[in-house]
Design an enzyme around this catalytic site. Structure first.
Site, PDB file in Angstrom:
ATOM      1  CG  ASP A  34      -0.413   0.034   2.503  1.00 14.68           C
ATOM      2  OD1 ASP A  34       0.669   0.643   2.653  1.00 14.68           O
ATOM      3  OD2 ASP A  34      -1.011  -0.527   3.437  1.00 14.68           O
ATOM      4  CE  LYS A  56      -5.050   4.538  -8.464  1.00 14.87           C
ATOM      5  NZ  LYS A  56      -5.423   3.153  -8.785  1.00 14.87           N
ATOM      6  CG  MET A 169      -5.820   7.007   9.683  1.00 15.26           C
ATOM      7  SD  MET A 169      -6.826   5.561   9.314  1.00 15.26           S
ATOM      8  CE  MET A 169      -6.989   4.822  10.911  1.00 15.26           C
TER       9      MET A 169
END
Ligand code: SAH
Length: 485
Positions: A34, A56, A169
């Site tokens: 990734d 992505k 995140m």
């Protein structure tokens, strides 16, 4: 039936990969990786290994996760060893568990290789320990994403925790996180740091408090991947910061040697805190020839590649027993030592001609002397044969091909320094530029006199020149240059 290794690749720094993770990459027939995986890690794989990039932008996307699950199942069913490489640790917001459910359903064997999670290592690289005696007795790691249903953490409980708070995140919801913490009782002056692209040469750290950080982050345009760390431990950064002090930190240095050597050089650059851009401009290939050294009295080498290729072709090392061996260059010397052969002579000057002259002291009139070299080497065997009264025979054992890279101008716009270790690489660079000019913002480093000359012939400036003409010598000079800047 193949097998799947679910492997954590660490936060970015190549060397934060585990030994077991490295083995899984080396054994893999197929790697699914990734966006958070350092591309340099992929260079540890076998040449034939199939590389599949799935990751992505948003790693949260359910669609891409289905595709990942499908891909690893499919490839394992083809009998392949599949290594699923993830940033950090596979189970820390890495969705490794979902992949295991898919593998179990298809009855595919798997192993999990934990990785160094960014939640603790990225703070470390910015000089912030997640716990510290008398300051923080615990740390707590959260996702900063709200779940699909929109449910949010219980900030009433979180605000009461005394340990360090780490949010992954969390950039999009930074406002929400800081406001809720204040709302439920955390002091607005609690120190906060945000670390972007941690453990890489592009690491950026901003500091503030619960009250101020959201505004600062906006001004500084912080983008993912970034970690938010909240607590008094943040104050230790001023004293503990070490990574950003490495000599090449923040510098993007391009390597132009052949792929294998570029990878080695890149590794050295990154050890010093720099970022390496690997863009080989030359390619070394062994030539399809038979060695003819039977009646030679001496063998001469003028390059490391020559030695390497020679031994790939040599069937029985005992044929060398009665031959004198001469080399030019310390790297060539060292390469021979790897085969437990100590050269009989090495001229002081790094010149092929000196090597030929010296060989006279170790041979007799008319003796055959084989000179192992590349296809473009300019050595003058005929002239020497006449002058030195020997029979010099040139054996071209490998070839150096220029690699022309399209759009090189755009590909290297973030590079700070290009390193040239041969004139062929310089030529390939100029040819790759085509009708564009060299971007003057990018500095140039050269391994030595000959390479510098060819750079200057194109009207370009050499900012750094190695004092000792080896990769190590060049690196030392680069290090000096940026330390004294
Ligand atoms: N499994 C990973 C985390 C995946 S979630 C791990 O254990 O580290 C992705 C989030 O991790 C990013 O949004 C960011 O918050 C964090 N992250 C991963 N690598 C990072 C890095 N090098 N610098 C800063 N944050 C990083």
């Amino acid at each position: 039936m193949g097998k799947v290794y679910i492997v954590g690749a660490g936060p970015g720094d190549l060397e934060l990969l585990t030994l077991k993770g490295k083995r899984c990459i080396e054994e893999a027939d197929c790697i699914v990786y990734d966006r958070l995986v350092n591309p340099q890690i992929l260079s540890l794989a076998q040449r034939e290994c199939e590389m599949i990039y799935l990751g992505k932008g948003n790693t949260e996307g359910g669609v891409i996760q289905d595709e990942i699950n499908r891909t690893i199942v499919e490839k394992a069913k083809e009998g392949k060893i599949v290594t699923r490489l993830k940033g950090g640790d596979p189970f820390v917001f890495g969705r490794g568990g979902e992949e295991i459910l898919a593998l179990n359903k298809a009855k595919i064997p798997f192993e999990v290789v934990p990785g160094i999670t960014s939640s603790i290592s990225v703070p470390s690289y910015s000089g912030i320990p997640v716990t510290h005696r008398n300051i923080a007795r615990s740390f707590h790691v959260f996702t900063g994403h709200t779940s699909k249903e929109g449910t949010w953490h219980n900030f009433d409980a979180i605000a009461k925790l005394e340990g360090t708070l780490v949010f992954l995140m969390g950039i999009k919801n930074l406002d929400l996180i800081t406001n809720d913490l204040i709302k439920y009782g955390k002091s607005p002056t609690t120190p906060v740091a945000i670390i972007e692209k941690g453990s890489t040469s592009k690491q950026i750290v901003i500091e503030g408090t619960l009250e101020t950080i959201a505004k600062i982050a906006k001004e500084e345009k912080v983008v993912p991947p970034a970690i938010i760390i909240i607590g008094e431990v943040v104050n230790l950064r001023s004293e503990f910061n070490w990574f950003e002090k490495l000599p090449l930190f923040g510098k993007n240095i391009m390597t132009t040697r052949d792929y294998t050597k570029s990878v080695e050089f890149a590794y050295e650059i990154e050890k010093l805190g720099g970022k390496a851009t690997i863009l080989p401009l030359i390619n070394i290939e062994s030539l399809d020839i038979q060695l003819d050294i039977k009646d030679a009295k001496a063998i001469l080498f003028n390059s490391q590649n020559g030695v390497k290729t020679f031994f790939e072709k040599l069937e029985d090392v005992r044929v060398l027993g009665d031959k004198k061996i001469g080399v030019v260059g310390i790297k060539t010397y060292e390469e021979l030592l790897k085969y437990r052969i100590k050269p009989d002579f090495m001229p002081e000057k790094y010149l092929g001609e000196k090597l030929a002259e010296e060989s006279v002291n170790f041979t007799e009139d008319g003796d055959k002397i084989v000179y192992i070299t590349s296809d473009i080497s300019l050595i003058k065997t005929e002239e020497w044969s006449k002058k030195l009264n020997r029979n010099f025979v040139k054996t071209r054992i490998f070839k150096t091909e220029k690699v022309i890279i399209d759009d090189i101008y755009d590909k290297i716009k973030d590079v700070d320094l290009i390193t040239f270790l041969s004139a062929s690489a310089v030529n390939a660079y100029i040819e790759s530029l085509g009708d564009k000019n060299h971007n003057p913002k990018i500095k140039i480093a050269s391994i030595g006199e000959m390479t510098t000359k060819s750079i200057k012939n194109y009207g370009l400036e050499v900012e750094i020149e190695a004092k000792i003409s080896t990769a190590q010598g060049l690196l030392a000079e680069i290090k000096n240059y940026y330390t004294n800047l």
